[in-house]
Design a protein around this motif. Structure first.
Motif, PDB file in Angstrom:
ATOM      1  N   ALA A 111       0.829  -1.201   0.000  1.00  0.00           N
ATOM      2  CA  ALA A 111       0.000   0.000   0.000  1.00  0.00           C
ATOM      3  C   ALA A 111       0.861   1.247   0.000  1.00  0.00           C
ATOM      4  N   TRP A 112       0.282   2.353  -0.498  1.00  0.00           N
ATOM      5  CA  TRP A 112       0.890   3.648  -0.257  1.00  0.00           C
ATOM      6  C   TRP A 112       0.722   3.944   1.226  1.00  0.00           C
ATOM      7  N   GLN A 113       1.810   4.207   1.900  1.00  0.00           N
ATOM      8  CA  GLN A 113       1.747   4.525   3.329  1.00  0.00           C
ATOM      9  C   GLN A 113       2.653   5.715   3.603  1.00  0.00           C
ATOM     10  N   LEU A 232       3.083  -4.669   5.410  1.00  0.00           N
ATOM     11  CA  LEU A 232       2.978  -4.302   6.816  1.00  0.00           C
ATOM     12  C   LEU A 232       4.313  -4.194   7.550  1.00  0.00           C
ATOM     13  N   GLY A 233       5.397  -4.636   6.924  1.00  0.00           N
ATOM     14  CA  GLY A 233       6.684  -4.592   7.610  1.00  0.00           C
ATOM     15  C   GLY A 233       7.078  -3.196   8.019  1.00  0.00           C
ATOM     16  N   THR A 234       6.898  -2.228   7.136  1.00  0.00           N
ATOM     17  CA  THR A 234       7.249  -0.857   7.460  1.00  0.00           C
ATOM     18  C   THR A 234       6.319  -0.284   8.531  1.00  0.00           C
ATOM     19  N   ILE A 299      -1.524 -15.307  14.147  1.00  0.00           N
ATOM     20  CA  ILE A 299      -0.345 -15.676  13.374  1.00  0.00           C
ATOM     21  C   ILE A 299      -0.044 -14.627  12.323  1.00  0.00           C
ATOM     22  N   ALA A 300      -1.076 -14.029  11.721  1.00  0.00           N
ATOM     23  CA  ALA A 300      -0.842 -12.971  10.740  1.00  0.00           C
ATOM     24  C   ALA A 300      -0.124 -11.801  11.384  1.00  0.00           C
ATOM     25  N   SER A 301      -0.566 -11.425  12.577  1.00  0.00           N
ATOM     26  CA  SER A 301       0.082 -10.333  13.295  1.00  0.00           C
ATOM     27  C   SER A 301       1.514 -10.689  13.667  1.00  0.00           C
ATOM     28  N   THR A 302       1.744 -11.938  14.058  1.00  0.00           N
ATOM     29  CA  THR A 302       3.077 -12.388  14.461  1.00  0.00           C
ATOM     30  C   THR A 302       4.077 -12.275  13.324  1.00  0.00           C
ATOM     31  N   VAL A 303       3.661 -12.633  12.107  1.00  0.00           N
ATOM     32  CA  VAL A 303       4.596 -12.658  10.978  1.00  0.00           C
ATOM     33  C   VAL A 303       4.532 -11.383  10.140  1.00  0.00           C
ATOM     34  N   GLY A 304       3.660 -10.433  10.509  1.00  0.00           N
ATOM     35  CA  GLY A 304       3.613  -9.157   9.808  1.00  0.00           C
ATOM     36  C   GLY A 304       2.791  -9.159   8.543  1.00  0.00           C
ATOM     37  N   PHE A 305       1.706  -9.943   8.527  1.00  0.00           N
ATOM     38  CA  PHE A 305       0.801  -9.978   7.387  1.00  0.00           C
ATOM     39  C   PHE A 305      -0.618  -9.666   7.876  1.00  0.00           C
ATOM     40  N   LEU A 306      -1.582  -9.823   6.990  1.00  0.00           N
ATOM     41  CA  LEU A 306      -2.989  -9.629   7.321  1.00  0.00           C
ATOM     42  C   LEU A 306      -3.697 -10.974   7.291  1.00  0.00           C
ATOM     43  N   GLU A 316      -8.430  -8.194  18.518  1.00  0.00           N
ATOM     44  CA  GLU A 316      -7.526  -7.210  19.124  1.00  0.00           C
ATOM     45  C   GLU A 316      -6.282  -6.969  18.293  1.00  0.00           C
ATOM     46  N   TYR A 317      -5.906  -7.931  17.452  1.00  0.00           N
ATOM     47  CA  TYR A 317      -4.660  -7.828  16.707  1.00  0.00           C
ATOM     48  C   TYR A 317      -4.735  -6.801  15.581  1.00  0.00           C
ATOM     49  N   PHE A 318      -5.937  -6.524  15.101  1.00  0.00           N
ATOM     50  CA  PHE A 318      -6.089  -5.614  13.966  1.00  0.00           C
ATOM     51  C   PHE A 318      -7.155  -4.564  14.249  1.00  0.00           C
ATOM     52  N   ASP A 319      -7.189  -4.126  15.488  1.00  0.00           N
ATOM     53  CA  ASP A 319      -8.201  -3.169  15.925  1.00  0.00           C
ATOM     54  C   ASP A 319      -7.731  -1.742  15.655  1.00  0.00           C
ATOM     55  N   HIS A 320      -7.627  -1.400  14.368  1.00  0.00           N
ATOM     56  CA  HIS A 320      -7.249  -0.037  13.992  1.00  0.00           C
ATOM     57  C   HIS A 320      -7.721   0.209  12.562  1.00  0.00           C
ATOM     58  N   ASP A 321      -8.152   1.437  12.285  1.00  0.00           N
ATOM     59  CA  ASP A 321      -8.652   1.768  10.954  1.00  0.00           C
ATOM     60  C   ASP A 321      -7.605   1.560   9.870  1.00  0.00           C
ATOM     61  N   LEU A 322      -6.332   1.682  10.224  1.00  0.00           N
ATOM     62  CA  LEU A 322      -5.267   1.509   9.246  1.00  0.00           C
ATOM     63  C   LEU A 322      -5.323   0.117   8.614  1.00  0.00           C
ATOM     64  N   TYR A 323      -5.542  -0.902   9.425  1.00  0.00           N
ATOM     65  CA  TYR A 323      -5.608  -2.264   8.888  1.00  0.00           C
ATOM     66  C   TYR A 323      -6.820  -2.437   7.986  1.00  0.00           C
ATOM     67  N   GLN A 324      -7.923  -1.834   8.359  1.00  0.00           N
ATOM     68  CA  GLN A 324      -9.112  -1.929   7.523  1.00  0.00           C
ATOM     69  C   GLN A 324      -8.900  -1.229   6.192  1.00  0.00           C
ATOM     70  N   ALA A 325      -8.077  -0.172   6.183  1.00  0.00           N
ATOM     71  CA  ALA A 325      -7.765   0.517   4.932  1.00  0.00           C
ATOM     72  C   ALA A 325      -6.997  -0.406   3.988  1.00  0.00           C
ATOM     73  N   PHE A 326      -6.062  -1.205   4.530  1.00  0.00           N
ATOM     74  CA  PHE A 326      -5.398  -2.212   3.706  1.00  0.00           C
ATOM     75  C   PHE A 326      -6.443  -3.106   3.049  1.00  0.00           C
ATOM     76  N   ASN A 327      -7.395  -3.550   3.850  1.00  0.00           N
ATOM     77  CA  ASN A 327      -8.385  -4.511   3.379  1.00  0.00           C
ATOM     78  C   ASN A 327      -9.362  -3.876   2.390  1.00  0.00           C
TER      79      ASN A 327
END
Length: 386
Positions: A111-113, A232-234, A299-306, A316-327
């Motif tokens: 994504a553009w971030q 998600l690494g960055t 596991i997705a959160s652990t390895v840096g993916f979605l 709880e692992y993806f409780d932020h609007d930023l992750y939903q924007a990826f999706n």
């Protein structure tokens, strides 16, 4: 998989799974450096685990060698996860020659971030909509640090080129996957734009041709550049720095090409069952457990993916609007490589060609016609391979 935290994850969940089902799970980690060779050796000898992680780009070769059970077969179809929850793009990758060879496990689009405050401080506003905006914003940016950067080492040149190719309205192979298509007008336009980000527009810093994941993570987290196109690494690297918050960042699809086409690369890992297993039902149940919303998100959160299970975004692992924007904003324009035999050879050749073009652009050795000649040479290799 050998990511930090993965062993603790499997220890915990193998125990929970055994308590729930009575099925005992033993697991082993193999580093990426030896994983592909080990998998092919297991397939040839029909040995090794019942369930194994699959890298998406390895599917054609391994499936053609008889390495993966059709997960829609009567033995397992009632025990694997309901595939209707997965995105169409994920299922396209998971299916090879009509067989469902793997269950999508976790994935990540690029994504553009950007760090909004850093962008604002450089007198630039918002995200660039298209290639012209990207160049204009980069040249307008007024700050001691860089506006934009991309990785340039390993297989990143190929992934970057694929992104620009799709944004140009082009494709890597013909619709029937029988011929190369990346050397057409759209491909030339894409690679020339990529090279000109260094050569003509002075957008990308020359040192980024040597950058891998650790370099770009450190530069983004440390504020050496304000924006990038990456997975998600960055994001994770930025959040880990003291005083940083996900609220500092914003996410969108990358800028579109000159004709309004969008596109970005995604990578995906899957879980498959080897056909020589003596316990197909138990193997399918283990995969079904791992694809539950909680385990999948963890596991997705652990390895840096979605997570591929959409309910994972409610954990709880993806409780932020930023992750939903990826999706919501990025996956709709995300693509990956064709599922075709011989793609590994084509990818390697094209990556070398693109990397050489970009290196020559940085050193001032790229001449008119070089881009077209380079892509034609790669296309000849691709034609012979296909």
């Amino acid at each position: 998989m050998d990511a930090p935290g993965a062993e603790e994850y499997f220890e915990e969940h193998a125990e929970i799974f055994e308590e729930e089902t009575g099925i005992h799970v033993e697991f082993e980690f193999v580093g990426w450096g030896e994983a592909q060779e080990r998998l092919l050796s297991n397939i040839t000898s029909q040995t090794g685990p019942d369930v194994q992680e699959i890298a998406s780009t390895w599917i054609p070769e391994q499936a053609d060698a008889g390495g993966w059970m059709d997960l829609e077969s009567d033995e397992v179809v009632d025990h694997v996860p309901d595939t209707s929850m997965f995105e169409e793009g994920a299922m396209d990758v998971a299916t090879f020659q009509g067989d469902l060879v793997g269950i999508p496990w976790f994935w990540g689009p690029r994504a553009w971030q950007q760090i909004d405050e850093a962008v604002d401080n450089g007198d630039v506003a918002g995200h660039p909509d298209d290639w012209d905006d990207l160049v204009d914003q980069a040249q307008t940016y007024d700050d001691d640090n860089n506006f934009f950067a991309l990785m340039g080492s390993d297989f990143e040149p190929m992934r970057n080129f694929a992104m620009f190719l799709w944004q140009s309205g082009g494709q890597l192979l013909s619709d029937d996957l029988s011929e190369p298509a990346f050397h057409n007008e759209e491909g030339i336009q894409a690679l020339e734009f990529y090279a000109d980000l260094y050569r003509e527009y002075d957008v990308l810093p020359s040192e980024t041709v040597e950058w891998g994941a650790a370099d770009i993570n450190g530069a983004f987290a440390g504020g050496q550049m304000a924006s990038t196109v990456d997975a998600l690494g960055t994001v994770g690297a930025y959040e880990e720095e003291d005083g940083h918050s996900l609220d500092d960042l914003s996410i969108s699809a990358p800028p579109v090409g000159p004709d309004g086409d969008g596109g970005t690369f995604f990578g995906m890992e899957l879980l498959g069952i080897h056909p020589w297993t003596d316990e197909p039902e138990a193997a399918a149940q283990w995969i079904d457990y791992l694809l539950g919303a909680g385990p999948n998100a963890e596991i997705a959160s652990t390895v840096g993916f979605l997570p591929t299970n959409p309910d994972g975004f409610d954990t709880e692992y993806f409780d932020h609007d930023l992750y939903q924007a990826f999706n919501d904003e990025v996956f709709p324009v995300a693509q990956t490589y064709p599922q075709v035999l011989g793609w590994g050879e084509i990818e390697g050749e094209l990556n070398s060609v693109v990397a050489e073009v970009i290196q020559n652009a940085v050193t001032g050795d790229l001449e008119d016609g070089d881009v077209e000649d380079a892509l034609n040479d790669a296309a000849e290799v691709a034609h012979q391979t296909l």
